[in-house]
Design an enzyme around this catalytic site. Sequence first.
Site, mmCIF file in Angstrom:
data_model
loop_
_atom_site.group_PDB
_atom_site.id
_atom_site.type_symbol
_atom_site.label_atom_id
_atom_site.label_comp_id
_atom_site.label_asym_id
_atom_site.label_seq_id
_atom_site.Cartn_x
_atom_site.Cartn_y
_atom_site.Cartn_z
ATOM 1 N N TYR A 141 0.827 -1.211 0.000
ATOM 2 C CA TYR A 141 0.000 0.000 0.000
ATOM 3 C C TYR A 141 0.865 1.266 0.000
ATOM 4 O O TYR A 141 0.439 2.304 -0.473
ATOM 5 C CB TYR A 141 -0.889 0.054 1.247
ATOM 6 C CG TYR A 141 -2.204 -0.668 1.134
ATOM 7 C CD1 TYR A 141 -2.261 -2.017 0.812
ATOM 8 C CD2 TYR A 141 -3.404 -0.002 1.386
ATOM 9 C CE1 TYR A 141 -3.478 -2.677 0.740
ATOM 10 C CE2 TYR A 141 -4.621 -0.656 1.317
ATOM 11 C CZ TYR A 141 -4.648 -1.999 0.987
ATOM 12 O OH TYR A 141 -5.850 -2.642 0.924
ATOM 13 N N LYS A 186 3.059 -15.187 2.542
ATOM 14 C CA LYS A 186 3.238 -15.928 1.288
ATOM 15 C C LYS A 186 4.734 -16.182 1.153
ATOM 16 O O LYS A 186 5.397 -15.755 0.200
ATOM 17 C CB LYS A 186 2.677 -15.100 0.116
ATOM 18 C CG LYS A 186 2.642 -15.820 -1.226
ATOM 19 C CD LYS A 186 1.611 -16.934 -1.298
ATOM 20 C CE LYS A 186 1.703 -17.654 -2.640
ATOM 21 N NZ LYS A 186 0.806 -18.837 -2.724
ATOM 22 N N ASP A 219 -2.992 -18.272 0.781
ATOM 23 C CA ASP A 219 -3.995 -18.993 -0.008
ATOM 24 C C ASP A 219 -4.663 -20.083 0.836
ATOM 25 O O ASP A 219 -5.883 -20.251 0.816
ATOM 26 C CB ASP A 219 -3.407 -19.546 -1.317
ATOM 27 C CG ASP A 219 -2.067 -20.239 -1.144
ATOM 28 O OD1 ASP A 219 -1.517 -20.227 -0.026
ATOM 29 O OD2 ASP A 219 -1.555 -20.804 -2.135
ATOM 30 N N ASP A 243 -6.491 -6.917 4.392
ATOM 31 C CA ASP A 243 -7.617 -6.270 3.708
ATOM 32 C C ASP A 243 -8.502 -7.327 3.069
ATOM 33 O O ASP A 243 -9.724 -7.347 3.260
ATOM 34 C CB ASP A 243 -7.083 -5.304 2.645
ATOM 35 C CG ASP A 243 -8.198 -4.650 1.850
ATOM 36 O OD1 ASP A 243 -9.175 -4.191 2.473
ATOM 37 O OD2 ASP A 243 -8.111 -4.628 0.607
ATOM 38 N N ASP A 247 -12.540 -8.953 4.363
ATOM 39 C CA ASP A 247 -13.783 -8.933 3.571
ATOM 40 C C ASP A 247 -14.336 -10.358 3.492
ATOM 41 O O ASP A 247 -15.541 -10.577 3.606
ATOM 42 C CB ASP A 247 -13.541 -8.389 2.154
ATOM 43 C CG ASP A 247 -13.832 -6.897 2.027
ATOM 44 O OD1 ASP A 247 -13.627 -6.169 3.020
ATOM 45 O OD2 ASP A 247 -14.259 -6.448 0.939
HETATM 46 C C1 IPM Z 1 -10.409 -1.077 4.103
HETATM 47 C C2 IPM Z 1 -10.603 -0.479 2.735
HETATM 48 C C3 IPM Z 1 -9.422 0.434 2.419
HETATM 49 C C4 IPM Z 1 -8.175 -0.438 2.421
HETATM 50 C C5 IPM Z 1 -9.540 1.209 1.093
HETATM 51 C C6 IPM Z 1 -10.787 2.065 1.051
HETATM 52 C C7 IPM Z 1 -8.318 2.030 0.817
HETATM 53 O O1 IPM Z 1 -10.783 -1.478 1.785
HETATM 54 O O2 IPM Z 1 -10.248 -0.315 5.070
HETATM 55 O O3 IPM Z 1 -10.426 -2.299 4.223
HETATM 56 O O4 IPM Z 1 -7.871 -1.114 1.419
HETATM 57 O O5 IPM Z 1 -7.481 -0.431 3.444
HETATM 58 MG MG MG Z 2 -10.995 -3.407 2.603
#
Ligand code: IPM
Ligand code: MG
Length: 351
Positions: A141, A186, A219, A243, A247
């Site tokens: 990042y 990884k 993975d 990240d 999700d």
């Molecule tokens: C999160 C989001 C952010 C990230 C984006 C909006 C930059 O996806 O906080 O998980 O990737 O950190």
């Molecule tokens: Mg995110």
Amino acid sequence: MAALIAVLPGDGIGPEVTAEAVRVLEAASERHGLQLEFREGLIGGAALDAGEPPLPVKTAQLCGGASAVLLGAVGGPKWSDPGAAYRPEQGLLDLRATLGVYANLRPVKPHPALLAASPLRPELLAGVDIMVVRELTGGIYFGRKTRSESVATDECRYTVEEIERIVRMAGQLARGRQRRIVSVDKANVLETSRLWRAVTAQVLAEEFPDVDLEHMLVDAAAMHLLSRPASFDVIVTENMFGDILTDEASMLAGSLGLLPSASLGEGGRGLYEPIHGSAPDIAGQGIANPCATLLSAALLLRHSLDCEPAAREIEAAVSAVLDEGVRTADLARGGTSVGTRAFGDAVLAKL
Ligand code: IPM
Ligand code: MG
């Protein structure tokens, strides 16, 4: 004890969900004599629209002087032109870096009343209680980016010190839990991961001999999160893997609208935000799920204001409202649903 809270609603559903969290924090402030003061700032697309960079100097100063920052979400199609000088997301990344909040805590604990909302079978979800500790201010990042007509690069970089401090944070959290850490990397491909693995092993062996460590490739971790989610306690991992995996993990809870996060550095100041994005498809309709932001407000009370009783009250109130079957549209499965404000009202009523 007076405390300044910087509120950055941001874009999309951000303003709708932060409004509910502020109302709940105001109630907590009154009940616990916290004397909270709220000041709003621009970030992301909202800042770009005002002719400012995605993290305006004024906002950075406001946050720098606050006890904690509550943030909604940033981004949206309106600002996604690949040729644009700035993207809204850069504001959030700059804010994380400016505040030095290198540790992003993302707890994942499915609510018993929502087991049917997950695409996973309920028997797989029993006992799931995971703390994901995501490194937040390093890695791909923040590495150098290059772009020419025919090639683009993103550098992934980690220093020993960056790895040590996030692993220590994970070690401390593990001590308050089941004392088991899975470190995700990884290492079969990436040099940064080989360093990550070596440093993690050393820090835990030397400073946390009472904590169990398992290394897992990312993975395989993505697969095991679905096949045996209840086997995890603390997961520590680098920025991008964290990240992506969170999700994925939000589906254990049943909706992306449920997971809160706390971003911490040295000292007590923290940045609190839902893990979800700005959800432009439902923005402005008053139907977004405010749970993730309400629970982020609880984390704010716990970690930055040292007010555990108020944090627990909010968590219990959200839980009680879900127990009663009150659902926003993302969780209603076609049944009756309430809007963002009504959900906030229900939580306030419990408080
Ligand atoms: C999160 C989001 C952010 C990230 C984006 C909006 C930059 O996806 O906080 O998980 O990737 O950190
Ligand atoms: Mg995110």
